[in-house]
Design an enzyme around this catalytic site. Structure first.
Site, mmCIF file in Angstrom:
data_model
loop_
_atom_site.group_PDB
_atom_site.id
_atom_site.type_symbol
_atom_site.label_atom_id
_atom_site.label_comp_id
_atom_site.label_asym_id
_atom_site.label_seq_id
_atom_site.Cartn_x
_atom_site.Cartn_y
_atom_site.Cartn_z
ATOM 1 N N LYS A 20 46.429 84.082 78.223
ATOM 2 C CA LYS A 20 47.197 84.703 77.137
ATOM 3 C C LYS A 20 46.460 84.553 75.813
ATOM 4 O O LYS A 20 45.827 83.524 75.551
ATOM 5 C CB LYS A 20 48.579 84.029 77.064
ATOM 6 C CG LYS A 20 49.555 84.638 76.064
ATOM 7 C CD LYS A 20 50.876 83.899 76.138
ATOM 8 C CE LYS A 20 51.917 84.444 75.171
ATOM 9 N NZ LYS A 20 53.188 83.693 75.269
ATOM 10 N N SER A 43 57.414 85.860 76.033
ATOM 11 C CA SER A 43 56.303 86.451 75.319
ATOM 12 C C SER A 43 55.018 86.527 76.138
ATOM 13 O O SER A 43 54.031 87.101 75.699
ATOM 14 C CB SER A 43 56.030 85.637 74.053
ATOM 15 O OG SER A 43 55.623 84.313 74.374
ATOM 16 N N SER A 95 59.186 81.792 77.640
ATOM 17 C CA SER A 95 58.168 82.842 77.584
ATOM 18 C C SER A 95 57.288 82.966 78.817
ATOM 19 O O SER A 95 56.612 83.975 78.983
ATOM 20 C CB SER A 95 57.279 82.637 76.357
ATOM 21 O OG SER A 95 57.991 82.943 75.180
#
Length: 460
Positions: free
Chosen positions: A79, A155, A179
């Site tokens: 990420k 997220s 997330s």
């Protein structure tokens, strides 16, 4: 062999026999990115040349009988919240200059390289990973591979979409309020938020005690293998836990039949979509039939959202206050509201919220003296229309309002995993969450493995 949707464990087994090579697997992952990422928008950076160079080195190690570890040569992503040497880490923000030296690896990136994983690129995130869906003014909307009209969640939605679509077998996300687990549930993969400190972080997150990193994969075995890699120590995180005394790879084989699980369909206060409730209840019954003792009960706490909001918005404001002048105009409008809210809290407010977080942790510690694990839905709804922070027409105004099962366990710092439990009549994935006491990452993985065995997951 078609390895497009093989698990990481299956890939390395094929490497060992020579049936597949890391180069072939990496080429297939890159082809999947070319075929599907225009629709999904899971990646914000792809380094095909670098990935193939890593794959070539891995192929030599396998050919010589000297692989670095259990995941050597597995195509993976990370990420865009983790510092990664040679690649910009702009965290979905227009206010971070990509044109600067990027010469430091975060602990996550460093451990992945040391274990021989092939890093394909970086996955999308909302700006500073602030919400439960994945879109940003910088990167646009990330969509769900199961239905691109729907959100992938967030997220860590880019990571979840990448893994679900076969654009790499593994990824690592962050989880400050759900997330990792939210997009894992929406996209139909496994996502683990381990005990706080289990995976070292650097630099320190402004979200402090809420912030975790977590492995994301298409199987529980792969999740455990990646946790073994990520749990290795790093001196840059003073809050990191001691290295685990046993491998998580072996822990998934633990026999959990006979253990006592509390099943809380609503935590005592959550409205759950009836279709989601039915899918999760059926999965829990399957666990009971397999030998887990199930008792339906609630843990006994009220919704801790007010305290979570103080902790979350204070962390966001602290980070955003360090951005250059003019950043407010470039910031996601929803995040700008969080920024403004975070500036209103006093030190006393923050300490009160911290005290509530501690009390919640104590309550859950006592709860787990009676119940080995707690089982809930991961999210009370299915994935909704992409491009919205809350489900359209719901009357909700903030993302935590539709994620009430996840953020309480960031506050308590317990391990929590989302595992596919089934799908809706429309074919959208549904996740089941398993929560254990702090430091019981091995236990939640073992229960998750049992669910995977009794309810094998296949997309609708």
């Amino acid at each position: 062999m078609n390895d497009r949707m093989l698990t990481a464990s299956e890939l390395v087994a094929a490497y060992a026999t020579g049936e597949l090579s890391p180069i072939e697997a990496t080429q297939n992952a890159l082809q999947a990115i070319e075929d599907r990422d225009g629709e999904c928008n899971a990646y914000c950076l792809v380094d095909a040349d670098g990935a193939l160079e890593q794959a070539k080195a891995s192929e030599v190690r396998w050919r010589d009988g000297n692989p670095i570890g259990w995941l050597d040569g597995v195509p993976s992503s990370i990420k865009d919240m983790f510092l990664t040497q040679g690649w910009p880490t702009v965290r979905g923000s227009k206010s971070i200059d990509p044109d600067q030296p990027w010469d430091v690896d975060s602990p996550v990136a460093a451990r992945m390289r040391e274990a021989g994983l092939v890093l394909l690129g970086k996955t999308t995130t909302p700006e500073i990973a602030w919400k439960g869906v994945t879109d940003s003014p910088l990167r646009g909307i990330t969509r769900n591979p199961a239905d691109p009209s729907k959100t992938a969640g967030g997220s860590s939605g880019g990571s979840a979409a990448a893994v679900a679509a076969g654009m790499g077998e593994l990824s690592v996300g962050t989880d400050g309020g759900g997330s990792v687990r939210i997009p894992a549930s929406f996209c139909g993969i496994v996502g683990l938020k381990p005990t706080h400190g289990r995976i070292p972080l650097f630099p320190a997150s402004p979200f402090g005690p809420l912030s975790h990193a977590g492995p994301m994969a298409r199987s529980v075995d792969d999740t455990a293998l990646l946790l073994d890699v990520l749990s290795l120590p790093d001196h840059r995180d003073p809050a990191a836990l001691a290295p685990p005394v046993a491998s998580f790879r072996e822990a998934v084989r633990r026999d959990v039949r006979g253990l006592i699980a509390a099943f809380s369909p609503t935590l005592g206060y959550v409205d759950v979509d009836p279709e989601i409730a039915a899918v999760v209840a059926a999965a829990v019954r399957a666990l009971g039939d397999a030998g887990l003792h199930i008792e339906e009960t609630d843990p006994g706490f009220a919704d801790p959202k007010p305290a979570f909001d103080i902790l979350w918005s204070s962390g966001a404001a602290k980070l955003l206050d360090s951005f250059p002048p003019g950043s407010e105009e470039r910031t996601d409008p929803g995040l700008r509201k969080v920024w403004e809210l975070g500036r209103t809290w006093s030190a006393s407010d923050y300490l009160d919220a911290t005290a509530e977080r501690a009390a919640l942790g104590i309550l859950m510690g006592e709860f787990h003296t009676r119940y080995d694990v707690l089982i809930t839905p991961t999210v009370p709804i299915a994935a909704f229309e992409a491009g919205h922070d809350v489900p359209p027409g719901s009357g909700l105004s903030e993302w935590p309002e539709w994620t009430p099962f996840t953020y309480p366990f960031n506050m308590t710092q317990q391990p929590a995993i989302s595992v596919p439990a089934g799908h809706t009549s429309a074919g959208l994935p549904v996740g089941l969450q398993i929560v254990g006491p702090r430091h019981s990452d091995d236990l939640v993985l073992a229960v998750a493995k049992l669910l995977e065995e009794v309810r094998p997951w296949a997309p609708a």
